[in-house]
Write an enzyme that holds these catalytic residues in place. Structure first.
Site, PDB file in Angstrom:
ATOM      1  N   HIS A  53      -3.182  16.799  -1.366  1.00 26.48           N
ATOM      2  CA  HIS A  53      -3.702  16.880   0.004  1.00 26.48           C
ATOM      3  C   HIS A  53      -3.322  18.179   0.714  1.00 26.48           C
ATOM      4  O   HIS A  53      -3.750  18.407   1.847  1.00 26.48           O
ATOM      5  CB  HIS A  53      -3.221  15.681   0.817  1.00 26.48           C
ATOM      6  CG  HIS A  53      -3.982  14.427   0.526  1.00 26.48           C
ATOM      7  ND1 HIS A  53      -3.954  13.807  -0.705  1.00 26.48           N
ATOM      8  CD2 HIS A  53      -4.821  13.679   1.301  1.00 26.48           C
ATOM      9  CE1 HIS A  53      -4.721  12.734  -0.678  1.00 26.48           C
ATOM     10  NE2 HIS A  53      -5.262  12.637   0.532  1.00 26.48           N
ATOM     11  N   ARG A  84     -12.864  27.494  49.555  1.00 21.73           N
ATOM     12  CA  ARG A  84     -12.698  26.380  50.494  1.00 21.73           C
ATOM     13  C   ARG A  84     -12.450  25.038  49.800  1.00 21.73           C
ATOM     14  O   ARG A  84     -11.831  24.140  50.376  1.00 21.73           O
ATOM     15  CB  ARG A  84     -13.946  26.287  51.372  1.00 21.73           C
ATOM     16  CG  ARG A  84     -13.866  25.209  52.400  1.00 21.73           C
ATOM     17  CD  ARG A  84     -14.982  25.187  53.428  1.00 21.73           C
ATOM     18  NE  ARG A  84     -16.211  25.814  53.082  1.00 21.73           N
ATOM     19  CZ  ARG A  84     -17.404  25.214  53.134  1.00 21.73           C
ATOM     20  NH1 ARG A  84     -17.495  23.931  53.464  1.00 21.73           N
ATOM     21  NH2 ARG A  84     -18.507  25.883  52.858  1.00 21.73           N
ATOM     22  N   ASN A 139       1.250  10.599   6.819  1.00 23.89           N
ATOM     23  CA  ASN A 139       0.472   9.574   7.496  1.00 23.89           C
ATOM     24  C   ASN A 139       0.832   9.551   8.980  1.00 23.89           C
ATOM     25  O   ASN A 139       1.978   9.273   9.320  1.00 23.89           O
ATOM     26  CB  ASN A 139       0.801   8.216   6.863  1.00 23.89           C
ATOM     27  CG  ASN A 139      -0.397   7.302   6.801  1.00 23.89           C
ATOM     28  OD1 ASN A 139      -1.504   7.696   7.114  1.00 23.89           O
ATOM     29  ND2 ASN A 139      -0.171   6.076   6.395  1.00 23.89           N
ATOM     30  N   GLY A 160      -6.024   5.211  -0.007  1.00 19.78           N
ATOM     31  CA  GLY A 160      -7.380   5.198   0.514  1.00 19.78           C
ATOM     32  C   GLY A 160      -8.267   4.246  -0.265  1.00 19.78           C
ATOM     33  O   GLY A 160      -7.883   3.097  -0.548  1.00 19.78           O
ATOM     34  N   TYR A 193       0.830  -1.202   0.000  1.00 13.89           N
ATOM     35  CA  TYR A 193       0.000   0.000   0.000  1.00 13.89           C
ATOM     36  C   TYR A 193       0.864   1.251   0.000  1.00 13.89           C
ATOM     37  O   TYR A 193       1.790   1.397   0.801  1.00 13.89           O
ATOM     38  CB  TYR A 193      -0.914   0.020   1.231  1.00 13.89           C
ATOM     39  CG  TYR A 193      -1.700   1.300   1.390  1.00 13.89           C
ATOM     40  CD1 TYR A 193      -2.782   1.587   0.558  1.00 13.89           C
ATOM     41  CD2 TYR A 193      -1.338   2.241   2.347  1.00 13.89           C
ATOM     42  CE1 TYR A 193      -3.486   2.761   0.687  1.00 13.89           C
ATOM     43  CE2 TYR A 193      -2.037   3.425   2.489  1.00 13.89           C
ATOM     44  CZ  TYR A 193      -3.109   3.688   1.649  1.00 13.89           C
ATOM     45  OH  TYR A 193      -3.806   4.866   1.772  1.00 13.89           O
TER      46      TYR A 193
END
Length: 506
Positions: free
Chosen positions: A80, A291, A192, A57, A50
């Site tokens: 991208h 407090r 990635n 994708g 891949y």
């Protein structure tokens, strides 16, 4: 100089990002990166991997011809680089760059050593890519934001250098830097992973630590202004609760208030037998915002510490996909790029910081409202009541900003939207979570800056300068150097900004 090895500490990370310490690359890193790259080139020759010889994708089913594999990586980066919105700050981007450098230095990405070398040079020279806040869904990591980083590494896009936004090619020419050349999968390995959300998350973590310290300072000094009793932060009271965060906050309050002349002892004040009045003039117990500080800040302290542990693990992890294993002579496909760890921690952090902001706003209200505190003029006004207004206008800003934090505290972690043709059918939104958390943190600094100014006004009104603790006095002196006490009305926005900068940078 800090040597980047297989793992660095949060302190080392802080020194590089915030203190400008230069980094060097350990010899072992060069060896394992070279070994990983050489192995991947040989291993990929006759196999389907891949992002090496496939599309990306949902288009991973398409085989890429050998002669197109290099261009494929350039196409991925350019396509991208599609971010929008505000620019991330240089310090956030530098943090993301260092995180990415560590990620691909593990020898699990198969990148060429030139990528490591150029990233290191950019970090050391404070050359930061132009990266936008909008774009990442945090599933294949920070694809869009990291594409803008990768765009710079191939010599394209824009950078911020010496405060100016310039084309990368111009700055590279000035600095005699050469872009990388894609060899196998540098495009995918650069975009990635979780590096941007982790980098921003680490900046958030360090700023959140400062916020907690200042909230503790303010809470302690507020107890001095109110002449509170000492038992609510005592060892005996807090040790019966088993939460380490609560115990630690109470301990820090005791240290802060150790030499204060204003804190009352209950056994002397109310246990002496001399209090015979029917209605007591002073409160027997303080308001909750004074407090219950150990119980409120305790879980915030523990949350910040947990965020730091998760971020340190992610910083020193490999969030790439696929993973190259020289040891196994194999390439493994999976989802280490998924940002759920960061997304969840950022959501937890912004909830905690919103709560801290709410505590500050309530303590501020105590100072503003003379019917509640019974000792100060309205709005710690040192001028003529009705004619002057003191911190009245600034309280509106603090209240408004607190309300914004309450809205921004809504979870991103549970707002997955499937995209990428449903290939990314569940996403983390980790980058959005980190960016929004940063906004919440900056907002919190604005609120506590207003509270800080108001506390100093209260100390002046009550003439407590020589009675507060030494820790209160030291910061009071710093603030008064920047912002003198005032009675005449004047625009306060410059003063608020000065105090905010002081709080964030000190």
């Amino acid at each position: 100089m800090i040597s980047v090895e297989k793992k660095i500490t949060l302190l080392q990370f802080y020194d590089i990002i915030f203190n400008g310490q230069p980094l060097s690359i350990d010899r072992e890193v060069w060896r394992i990166v070279e070994e990983s790259h050489t192995f991947l080139k040989a291993f990929a020759a006759d196999k389907v991997i891949y992002g090496v010889n496939t599309g990306f994708g949902p288009m991973a089913q398409y085989r890429i011809k050998d002669e197109d594999t290099h261009q494929l990586q350039y196409n991925l980066i350019r396509s991208h680089a599609a971010g929008t919105g505000e620019l991330l700050s240089p310090i956030q981007i530098k943090a993301a760059m260092l995180t990415r450098l560590l990620n691909i230095s593990k020898g699990k990405s198969g990148v060429h050593k030139s990528v490591i070398a150029l990233l290191g040079e950019l970090i050391n020279r404070d050359i930061t890519p132009v990266i936008f806040a909008h774009g990442g869904v945090g599933a294949s990591g920070d694809l869009v934001q990291l594409a803008h980083l990768a765009l710079v590494l191939i010599g394209e896009g824009e950078v911020i250098f010496r405060g100016e936004r310039k084309p990368t090619s111009v700055v590279f020419a000035e600095q005699e830097l050469k872009p990388i050349e894609v060899v196998v999968r540098e495009g995918l390995s650069l975009i990635n992973g979780t590096s941007v959300m982790t980098g921003i998350g680490l900046v958030n973590y360090f700023l959140a630590q400062k916020l907690l310290d200042w909230s503790l300072w303010l809470s302690s000094s507020m107890n001095e202004v109110a002449k509170a009793h000492d038992d609510h932060f005592s060892l005996t009271l807090n040790e019966v609760k088993l939460h380490e965060g609560q115990r630690e906050i109470a301990r820090r309050m005791r240290v802060h208030l150790d030499d204060s002349s204003l804190i009352k002892k209950r056994e002397e004040d109310l246990y002496s037998g001399n209090n015979q009045e029917e209605i007591f003039k002073d409160k027997v117990q303080e308001y909750y915002s004074l407090r219950c500080v150990p119980q409120i800040l305790g879980p915030i302290l523990e949350t910040i510490e947990q965020v730091g542990r998760v971020l340190e693990d992610e910083l020193n992890s490999v969030s790439d996909n696929p993973i190259i294993s020289v040891e196994d002579k194999n390439v493994y496909h999976g989802g280490n790029f998924h940002g759920d760890y960061i997304s969840l921690e950022m959501d937890k952090l912004k909830l905690a910081i919103t709560r801290l902001t709410m505590l500050s706003e309530r303590q501020l209200n105590y100072l503003m409202n003379e019917k509640i505190n019974g000792i100060l003029p309205p709005f710690v006004n040192m001028g003529k009541l009705g004619f002057n207004f003191g911190m009245q206008g600034a309280q509106f800003t603090a209240t408004s900003t607190t309300a914004e934090n309450q809205t921004l505290a809504t979870s991103m972690y549970i707002h997955s939207i499937p995209n990428n043709n449903d290939n990314q059918d569940i996403v983390s939104m980790g980058t959005n979570a980190a960016v929004i958390t940063h906004k919440v943190i900056v907002n919190a600094f604005e609120v506590i800056a207003i509270q800080m100014m108001s506390v100093c006004q209260a100390i002046d009104i009550l003439s407590y300068q020589n009675f507060v603790s030494s820790k209160t006095k030291a910061v009071y002196n710093d603030v008064r150097t920047m912002v003198p006490a005032f009675s005449d009305d004047k625009p306060l926005y410059h003063a608020i900004q000065k105090v905010k900068d002081y709080l964030m940078q000190r």
